[in-house]
Every structure is written in structure tokens, then in C-alpha cells.
Design an enzyme around this catalytic site. Sequence first.
Site, PDB file in Angstrom:
ATOM      1  N   MET A 119       0.851  -1.195   0.000  1.00 56.05           N
ATOM      2  CA  MET A 119       0.000   0.000   0.000  1.00 56.05           C
ATOM      3  C   MET A 119       0.892   1.252   0.000  1.00 56.05           C
ATOM      4  SD  MET A 119      -3.450  -0.928   2.035  1.00 56.05           S
ATOM      5  CE  MET A 119      -2.867  -0.752   3.691  1.00 56.05           C
ATOM      6  N   GLY A 120       2.139   1.095  -0.425  1.00 57.50           N
ATOM      7  CA  GLY A 120       3.042   2.237  -0.514  1.00 57.50           C
ATOM      8  C   GLY A 120       3.588   2.651   0.836  1.00 57.50           C
ATOM      9  N   ALA A 163      12.121  -0.241   4.854  1.00 54.85           N
ATOM     10  CA  ALA A 163      13.092  -1.339   4.697  1.00 54.85           C
ATOM     11  C   ALA A 163      12.415  -2.715   4.673  1.00 54.85           C
ATOM     12  CB  ALA A 163      14.114  -1.281   5.825  1.00 54.85           C
ATOM     13  N   GLY A 164      11.261  -2.840   5.342  1.00 55.67           N
ATOM     14  CA  GLY A 164      10.544  -4.120   5.322  1.00 55.67           C
ATOM     15  C   GLY A 164      10.102  -4.456   3.903  1.00 55.67           C
ATOM     16  N   HIS A 165       9.480  -3.482   3.221  1.00 65.26           N
ATOM     17  CA  HIS A 165       9.066  -3.717   1.829  1.00 65.26           C
ATOM     18  C   HIS A 165      10.302  -3.967   0.950  1.00 65.26           C
ATOM     19  CE1 HIS A 165       5.690  -1.003   3.239  1.00 65.26           C
ATOM     20  NE2 HIS A 165       5.027  -2.025   2.783  1.00 65.26           N
ATOM     21  N   GLY A 169       5.137  -9.799   4.136  1.00 58.78           N
ATOM     22  CA  GLY A 169       5.926  -9.693   5.365  1.00 58.78           C
ATOM     23  C   GLY A 169       5.218 -10.384   6.528  1.00 58.78           C
ATOM     24  N   LYS A 189       5.193  -9.547   9.501  1.00 58.52           N
ATOM     25  CA  LYS A 189       4.598  -8.652  10.514  1.00 58.52           C
ATOM     26  C   LYS A 189       3.086  -8.843  10.508  1.00 58.52           C
ATOM     27  CE  LYS A 189       4.106  -4.133  10.210  1.00 58.52           C
ATOM     28  NZ  LYS A 189       2.685  -3.952  10.583  1.00 58.52           N
ATOM     29  N   ARG A 237       2.910   2.733   9.233  1.00 62.21           N
ATOM     30  CA  ARG A 237       2.234   3.529  10.260  1.00 62.21           C
ATOM     31  C   ARG A 237       3.215   4.190  11.233  1.00 62.21           C
ATOM     32  NH1 ARG A 237      -3.366   2.138  10.416  1.00 62.21           N
ATOM     33  NH2 ARG A 237      -3.715   0.337   9.119  1.00 62.21           N
TER      34      ARG A 237
END
Length: 289
Positions: A30-31, A35-37, A147, A149, A194
Site C-alpha cells: 500500500m506504498g 526497509a521491510g518492503h 511480510g 509482521k 504507520r
Amino acid sequence: MEIINSVKELKAKVSALRSLNKTVGLVPTMGALHAGHASLVSRSVQENDATVVSVFVNPTQFNDKNDLQAYPRTLDADCELLSSIGATYVFAPSVEEVYPEPDTRSFSYPPTDQVMEGAFRPGHFNGVCQIVSKLFMFVEPDRAYFGEKDFQQIAVIKAMVADYKCQGAEWAKRLTICPCPIIREDDGLARSSRNTLLSASERAIAPGIYQALQSSVEYSKTHSVQETHDKAVSEINAIEGLEVQYYDIVNALTLESVTAWEDAPHIQGCITVFCGSTPIRLIDNIKYK
Ligand code: PAF
């Protein structure tokens, strides 16, 4: 790297790749990329001939209008990052392009989509399945990356793909869902789009979530599931500005709550915490075994 806005063009690009026998990885996002993406995209780039990254804030998965409005949107910066990592295509459609008419399909995979986020955000996983199934049908990827998460989201998406497979969908037969480890800040806070919404004082207390989860793993070796649950919750609630919405210790495959450590071969703790006065909802999870 090319930016694509239309479904028709996306399908044409992907079918050109297919006709050359190229493998395609998909990273739905969702943009507001972090770093996770980036870790998901890098893995896809390594494992596939081409990588499509979708950047789309999907309205049907938000059950709170304010949350949808507040969701960070940073397409230019996202594209810069994606180009530097080696993505092939960015799919950044409008809402009208994805939903030319309202999506009335409903998805239900109990218990995975009913518990935890499913209970506190009614309709959330239905919206996730609507958009993710559309993306899978547009791209027909060989692999799709998510991910950990969003631990529950992966379980729901796997259930959805298994269901399409049973119904004979060719795209579902080819597809492998690839879960990728949580990427954390140095202080342990799980990377999330977030996090950019947190004030400096909220950002300072947020790592308390992971610290409590981590210390509960050691504690679990000599204590019951209930005691471990209660310790993690009370440690987080003791931090002013943090309030646990739920903490469920579950069978990692079915997401059903466990009452003893022997109840399942793999056990995960999944938590949602309100942070600050806005408040910002932060999720995280940890493996017990
Ligand atoms: O995890 C997310 O960012 C979203 O739920 C997803 C999978 C991109 C669907 O909108």
C-alpha cells in the site's frame, strides 16, 4: 523500471514476459515503503526474472474512514526506492481502475479470518482478499511476497489461494506464497508504514512492545501460556501511552488460541497495541516455538 496505471497495460506487460518463459514475482503493497518492503522486493528480484510491485491503498480493507484518509501516501519516494532495488514494474492504479464497479465478492476462511484482526476490524480480511485476489488474477505471478509482521494476513491469503486451487484456478496452481521475516528498527520496533504517523514521544515508547514480547519468550520456558500472556500484557500496559488491544497466543497454522505449550507444534504470539492519544494501532508478533 516502468510505472503502469492501467490493468490492461499490466496484463499486456506480464503476458509478454510469460511468452518469453520469464518468471514473475509480485509484491503487493500500500506504498509508504520502508526497509521491510525493500527486503520483500529484493528477495523477489533475486528469485524471479521480473518483479511487479503494486502500490495501492486499498479502500475496501479499511473499516475506519479516518484510518484510510490518514494512511501515508508517498508514491514518488516509493518509486525512487523501487527503482534502486531493481523492480521491473510498479503498478499504481486509481481506485476506479481496480474497482470499476463495487466488489461484492465475499471471502470467509474461518477460523483464520475471524480471530484477532478479523474480530477487531470487521470486513478487513474480506477487503484484503478482494484486492489480493484481483492482483493475483491480473499478474498471475509465480511467487508473491508478504511480510510476517502481518502474520494473520499470510494465513488468510494462503487459505484463499488453497480455495481457488480447489476450484481449479490455473493461476492459484502455479503460485507460491513466500512469507518474509519481520524487519525491525535497531531498537526492535517492527518496521511499518504507520510508524511515520508516530510523534517523537510515541516513537520513543513503541519499542516497549517488542521488548516485552522478547522477554516473554524466555519466561515461557518455565511458565504456562496464561502466565506468559499476562506478563507480556502487563509489561506493555505499564508503559504510559501504550495499551494492548489483544494479545493472542495461537497455533501458528490455524490461528486458534492454545492453552498449553504442547497444544501445537508451532506457536506464535500476535499482538495489537494502541500507541499514544491519536492513537496509532501497532501490530507485532513473536514465535514461541
Ligand atoms: O499488507 C498490506 O500492505 C496490504 O494488506 C496488502 C497485502 C498490500 C493488500 O492491500
